[in-house]
Write a protein that holds these residues in place. Structure first.
Motif, PDB file in Angstrom:
ATOM      1  N   ARG A   1     -36.090  -8.713 -22.930  1.00 37.06           N
ATOM      2  CA  ARG A   1     -35.073  -8.902 -21.895  1.00 37.06           C
ATOM      3  C   ARG A   1     -33.950  -9.798 -22.408  1.00 37.06           C
ATOM      4  NH1 ARG A   1     -39.675  -9.515 -18.678  1.00 37.06           N
ATOM      5  NH2 ARG A   1     -39.384 -11.784 -18.594  1.00 37.06           N
ATOM      6  N   PHE A   2     -34.308 -10.810 -23.183  1.00 40.70           N
ATOM      7  CA  PHE A   2     -33.321 -11.725 -23.749  1.00 40.70           C
ATOM      8  C   PHE A   2     -32.358 -10.966 -24.665  1.00 40.70           C
ATOM      9  CE2 PHE A   2     -32.133 -14.719 -27.198  1.00 40.70           C
ATOM     10  CZ  PHE A   2     -31.444 -15.655 -26.448  1.00 40.70           C
ATOM     11  N   VAL A   3     -32.902 -10.111 -25.524  1.00 42.06           N
ATOM     12  CA  VAL A   3     -32.059  -9.316 -26.427  1.00 42.06           C
ATOM     13  C   VAL A   3     -31.190  -8.353 -25.624  1.00 42.06           C
ATOM     14  CG1 VAL A   3     -32.056  -7.587 -28.279  1.00 42.06           C
ATOM     15  CG2 VAL A   3     -33.652  -9.515 -28.381  1.00 42.06           C
ATOM     16  N   ALA A   4     -31.787  -7.700 -24.629  1.00 41.88           N
ATOM     17  CA  ALA A   4     -31.031  -6.750 -23.812  1.00 41.88           C
ATOM     18  C   ALA A   4     -29.858  -7.436 -23.107  1.00 41.88           C
ATOM     19  CB  ALA A   4     -31.957  -6.088 -22.799  1.00 41.88           C
ATOM     20  N   ALA A   5     -30.105  -8.640 -22.580  1.00 42.68           N
ATOM     21  CA  ALA A   5     -29.037  -9.379 -21.912  1.00 42.68           C
ATOM     22  C   ALA A   5     -27.931  -9.752 -22.892  1.00 42.68           C
ATOM     23  CB  ALA A   5     -29.605 -10.626 -21.242  1.00 42.68           C
ATOM     24  N   GLN A   6     -28.327 -10.132 -24.112  1.00 40.65           N
ATOM     25  CA  GLN A   6     -27.337 -10.482 -25.122  1.00 40.65           C
ATOM     26  C   GLN A   6     -26.483  -9.270 -25.490  1.00 40.65           C
ATOM     27  OE1 GLN A   6     -27.025 -13.638 -25.964  1.00 40.65           O
ATOM     28  NE2 GLN A   6     -25.172 -13.114 -27.094  1.00 40.65           N
ATOM     29  N   LEU A   7     -27.105  -8.105 -25.573  1.00 37.37           N
ATOM     30  CA  LEU A   7     -26.361  -6.895 -25.920  1.00 37.37           C
ATOM     31  C   LEU A   7     -25.404  -6.507 -24.800  1.00 37.37           C
ATOM     32  CD1 LEU A   7     -29.105  -4.704 -27.656  1.00 37.37           C
ATOM     33  CD2 LEU A   7     -27.350  -6.137 -28.706  1.00 37.37           C
ATOM     34  N   VAL A   8     -25.808  -6.690 -23.545  1.00 40.62           N
ATOM     35  CA  VAL A   8     -24.895  -6.446 -22.429  1.00 40.62           C
ATOM     36  C   VAL A   8     -23.671  -7.336 -22.565  1.00 40.62           C
ATOM     37  CG1 VAL A   8     -24.567  -6.665 -19.941  1.00 40.62           C
ATOM     38  CG2 VAL A   8     -26.691  -5.672 -20.829  1.00 40.62           C
TER      39      VAL A   8
END
Length: 376
Positions: A198-205
């Motif tokens: 989730r942390f990576v996904a948020a960073q990519l957003v």
């Protein structure tokens, strides 16, 4: 807002100092110093120039203003793109540049303290430069609520108009995931694999939203200069990687670099197109209440990522990794919540903070000095 650490090969002090830019000097990492005029001429030919920053460092913003002025002299058709505000704040930015708002009204209409939270005094000289020169300002971020929805619900579940036409991000380079893993390791949920995803996904957003904003701002052929946290820019990862995926290949990253003699760590050769040497120096004490911490959002509250040496936070006993759950009895969910409580704190009073450390919830009291103990 990323605070990224780099591990460099050990070098003798003399070699380390020689590899660093001198204060006030441009350098291509791993190479010779650069001539400022030549560099500005080269950068003016790009579609996008990205200026990194540590949000709380005053000299980084002074450096950004210096570069903006140099680029504007060569490309008056310039647009300044801001990580600091989400797209909903665009009307306030337009009104500011048009001279329709004073500072207080702009901060209120842009919802600055909720959207960003860092002291606006750091950014006001740049904002005034834009208004004086009638340089368009563009908000390229999205709200934390939209980032959360895209991560939890998925891109296809959010109508395109609700996500401002932003397309799904490109997969990150493996080196970027590894660097994000170093950051996530300091989070209380570091051992939760789903939490890291989730942390990576948020960073990519976050990266994709800013890249999309930059690309859109440059569609008219103007030079777009982005002011963005350096963790989103280094090594061609983050925003530059997403720009490449969007077909915007003509971009360059510039970074300020701490230049303190033998103590300087030389910049890695691929960290940026160029770095600018800045001598570390003590800033005068602020008259505004400050804790002296760097905060990042957390699933349960707000995580303390870094505590400044000698700060009120250090004297209070706060430490990196602490999760702030409540301030003055009120639940906090984002850094701006904590910052707003601190800004409202009268001199000589106590601010109770409920924190979680090592799975245990406790209360600490931040004692703000009386007015006579504050700086001039």
């Amino acid at each position: 807002m990323l605070g990224l650490l780099f591990t460099l090969a050990a070098l003798p002090a003399a070699a380390r100092a020689e590899a660093c830019p001198a204060p006030g000097q441009w350098q291509r990492p791993g190479s010779a110093p650069l001539d400022s005029a030549d560099l500005m001429h080269e950068l003016a030919e790009h579609n996008v120039v990205l200026l990194g920053e540590q949000h709380e460092v005053t000299d980084h913003h002074r450096w950004q203003l210096h570069v903006l002025a140099g680029l504007h002299a060569r490309r008056p058709d310039m647009t300044i793109a801001l990580e600091m505000l989400p797209r909903e704040a665009q009307p306030a930015l337009d009104a500011w540049v048009a001279g329709e708002l004073d500072e207080a009204a702009f901060l209120e209409e842009s919802d600055w303290f909720s959207a960003w939270g860092f002291d606006p005094e750091l950014y006001l000289p740049i904002l005034h430069f834009a208004r004086l020169q009638r340089v368009p300002l563009v908000a390229i971020n999205v709200t934390s609520e939209l980032r959360g929805r895209l991560v939890e619900e998925g891109w296809t579940a959010i109508p395109e108009e609700e996500r401002f036409g932003i397309s799904p991000p490109a997969e990150p380079p493996s080196a970027y995931r590894a660097r994000l893993a170093e950051i996530h390791a300091h989070h209380p949920s570091a051992h939760d694999e789903d939490s890291f995803d989730r942390f990576v996904a948020a960073q990519l957003v976050w990266d994709r939203a800013m890249a999309a904003g930059l690309a859109e701002a440059g569609e008219a052929g103007t030079l777009v200069v982005g002011l963005i946290g350096q963790g989103h820019l280094q090594f061609g990862h983050g925003v530059p990687h997403q720009l490449d995926d969007l077909g915007v290949a003509s971009h360059a990253v510039l970074l300020p670099w701490s230049s303190t003699g033998a103590a300087c760590e030389p910049p890695p050769t691929d960290v940026a197109r160029a770095v600018f040497g800045i001598a570390e120096r003590a800033e005068p004490a602020s008259t505004r209440p400050q804790l002296g911490i760097l905060l990042v959002p957390d699933e349960a509250g707000v995580t303390v990522q870094n505590v400044l040496e000698g700060s009120l936070a250090e004297r209070t006993g706060l430490a990196a990794g602490d999760v702030i759950l409540r301030a003055a009895g009120e639940t906090v969910t984002q850094p701006a919540d904590v910052i707003e409580h601190v800004r409202r704190q009268p001199p000589g009073t106590l601010l109770p903070l409920e924190i979680r450390r090592d799975g245990e919830v406790r209360e600490v009291l931040a004692r703000f000095p009386p007015r006579s103990d504050e700086g001039p």
